[in-house]
Design an enzyme around this catalytic site. Structure first.
Site, mmCIF file in Angstrom:
data_model
loop_
_atom_site.group_PDB
_atom_site.id
_atom_site.type_symbol
_atom_site.label_atom_id
_atom_site.label_comp_id
_atom_site.label_asym_id
_atom_site.label_seq_id
_atom_site.Cartn_x
_atom_site.Cartn_y
_atom_site.Cartn_z
ATOM 1 N N ILE A 139 0.850 -1.173 0.000
ATOM 2 C CA ILE A 139 0.000 0.000 0.000
ATOM 3 C C ILE A 139 0.894 1.234 0.000
ATOM 4 O O ILE A 139 2.055 1.169 0.384
ATOM 5 C CB ILE A 139 -0.988 0.020 1.190
ATOM 6 C CG1 ILE A 139 -0.256 -0.128 2.523
ATOM 7 C CG2 ILE A 139 -2.042 -1.056 1.035
ATOM 8 C CD1 ILE A 139 -1.193 -0.115 3.739
ATOM 9 N N ASP A 140 0.353 2.340 -0.450
ATOM 10 C CA ASP A 140 1.151 3.551 -0.610
ATOM 11 C C ASP A 140 1.657 4.086 0.722
ATOM 12 O O ASP A 140 1.085 3.814 1.780
ATOM 13 C CB ASP A 140 0.324 4.639 -1.304
ATOM 14 C CG ASP A 140 -0.098 4.236 -2.708
ATOM 15 O OD1 ASP A 140 0.695 3.585 -3.391
ATOM 16 O OD2 ASP A 140 -1.234 4.576 -3.099
ATOM 17 N N LYS A 141 2.699 4.901 0.635
ATOM 18 C CA LYS A 141 3.338 5.475 1.820
ATOM 19 C C LYS A 141 2.329 6.130 2.762
ATOM 20 O O LYS A 141 2.327 5.880 3.972
ATOM 21 C CB LYS A 141 4.379 6.508 1.378
ATOM 22 C CG LYS A 141 4.989 7.308 2.513
ATOM 23 C CD LYS A 141 5.905 8.409 1.996
ATOM 24 C CE LYS A 141 6.413 9.282 3.126
ATOM 25 N NZ LYS A 141 7.255 10.395 2.638
ATOM 26 N N THR A 150 -0.938 5.831 2.824
ATOM 27 C CA THR A 150 -2.133 5.035 3.107
ATOM 28 C C THR A 150 -1.836 4.157 4.314
ATOM 29 O O THR A 150 -0.757 3.578 4.411
ATOM 30 C CB THR A 150 -2.510 4.162 1.894
ATOM 31 O OG1 THR A 150 -2.777 5.010 0.771
ATOM 32 C CG2 THR A 150 -3.731 3.309 2.186
ATOM 33 N N ARG A 184 -7.215 5.673 -5.759
ATOM 34 C CA ARG A 184 -6.978 7.105 -5.918
ATOM 35 C C ARG A 184 -7.282 7.544 -7.353
ATOM 36 O O ARG A 184 -7.929 8.582 -7.579
ATOM 37 C CB ARG A 184 -5.543 7.438 -5.536
ATOM 38 C CG ARG A 184 -5.231 7.097 -4.083
ATOM 39 C CD ARG A 184 -3.739 7.083 -3.781
ATOM 40 N NE ARG A 184 -3.171 8.428 -3.790
ATOM 41 C CZ ARG A 184 -1.883 8.675 -3.652
ATOM 42 N NH1 ARG A 184 -1.024 7.660 -3.506
ATOM 43 N NH2 ARG A 184 -1.437 9.913 -3.661
#
Length: 350
Positions: free
Chosen positions: A158-160, A162, A261
């Site tokens: 998962i993104d930084k 998130t 997103r």
């Protein structure tokens, strides 16, 4: 001096025929004509001129996405990239004693509730203080855990900015078993997001290929038709309508980079305070100064995109039983939601 832009983390399970960006430079507005091999030899670490020329001959050096030869003369404001047929990988994972929130762990796997702001995997310019560095420390005494693997135990990410749940395999057998479930879309993942605006429907499905934006390589874009990008499906359901924003649940059918997103922006409802996709602007609401100050206060409380990986489910590698996990919405996101609830309640009582 040319601007060096850090390499993007690569998506999980990319097809082998893809090209991966290893380096990216943007030339200055005042750049004078210069052979591209001379330009790059001083900017690419441990690269001789012969290596640069070989890369150009293989079509791996591009200017504005077009392959060029090593004698190409660069010009002002050009985007220069070096691409290869494999993801850029770090050779050494540094074990670091960084705290992790671990809701569950057994001999096969570990569940991590990732905090916002933590990068999952080391990459160019980001070699330490990632979740993988913390894992290497936590699992240093586990004989079957291979910290020398470029992506040790990871089957998804998962993104930084998130927050939420990730599963990490502790053995190669578990990694292969779990990776197949993510590839075949039999694992289940739901996210909670706060988005701008009021969705017309209470639930729905967003289908559209997701790939690198043609205007901004740091963004992903949705391509509803054609071959560009990768097939992506997100199912959404409205949880709560809060005036100018909506709390939604998103269930991933596929797992593309920035999928939620990009899909929510494509739908016309960017994530609240998602700077990369425009959600850090006041997109809905009034022009009153008091309202603008309220939104700015919400941005300060939640200085990231409003996205949390809330649930995660899959078949266990050893027991072959389906297991699932659930985590609470983190404090920063919850406080922002509560502020919107109070704002709407106050407006209704006026």
């Amino acid at each position: 001096m040319a601007e060096h832009i850090a390499q993007e983390e690569f998506d999980e399970l990319e097809e082998s025929n893809e090209l991966y960006e290893h380096y990216r430079f943007v030339t200055d507005a005042g750049q004078k004509p210069l052979r591209i091999d001379k330009f790059l030899v001083n900017r690419v670490e441990n690269a001789s001129r012969n290596k640069i020329q070989d890369a150009a001959a293989a079509g791996n050096i591009r200017v504005n996405d077009i392959p060029v030869k090593s004698n190409y003369k660069i010009k002002p404001n050009e985007v220069i990239t070096i691409v290869m047929s494999f993801p850029r990988r770090e050779l050494k994972i540094i074990a670091q004693d960084i705290p992790l929130e671990i809701p569950y762990e057994d001999d096969d796997l570990i569940i991590i509730n990732k905090k916002p702001g933590m990068v999952v995997h080391p990459g160019h310019g980001n070699y330490t203080n990632t979740m993988v560095n913390a894992l290497a420390w936590h699992l240093k005494d586990v004989e079957l855990f291979n910290s020398e693997d470029p992506r040790p135990g990871l089957v998804h990410r998962i993104d930084k900015d998130t927050s939420g749940l990730l599963v990490v395999a502790k053995t190669e057998q578990a990694k292969n078993f779990l990776a197949r479930q993510f590839f075949e879309k039999t694992s289940t993942r739901t996210y909670v997001a706060l988005v701008w605006g009021q969705l017309k429907e209470d639930e729905g499905t967003i289908t559209g290929n997701v790939g690198r934006s043609l205007q901004d390589r740091k963004q992903m874009a949705v391509f509803p038709e054609g071959d560009r990008g990768k097939h992506a499906v997100t199912h959404y359901k409205v949880l709560e309508r809060l005036g100018y924003v909506t709390l939604v649940e998103c269930r991933l059918e596929t797992g593309r980079t920035h999928q939620i997103r990009a899909h929510m922006k494509y739908l016309g409802h960017p994530l609240f305070n998602d700077e990369r996709y425009g959600g850090h602007n006041i997109l809905k609401g009034t022009t009153f100064t008091k309202y603008k100050q309220f939104v700015q206060n919400c941005f300060k409380i939640l200085p990231r995109q409003a996205l949390h990986a809330k649930t995660l489910g899959f078949v266990h590698p050893s027991t072959k039983e389906y297991i699932d996990f659930n985590t609470e919405i983190p404090d920063d996101m919850m406080e922002c939601i509560e502020k919107w609830r109070a704002y709407i309640a106050g407006r209704e009582n006026d």
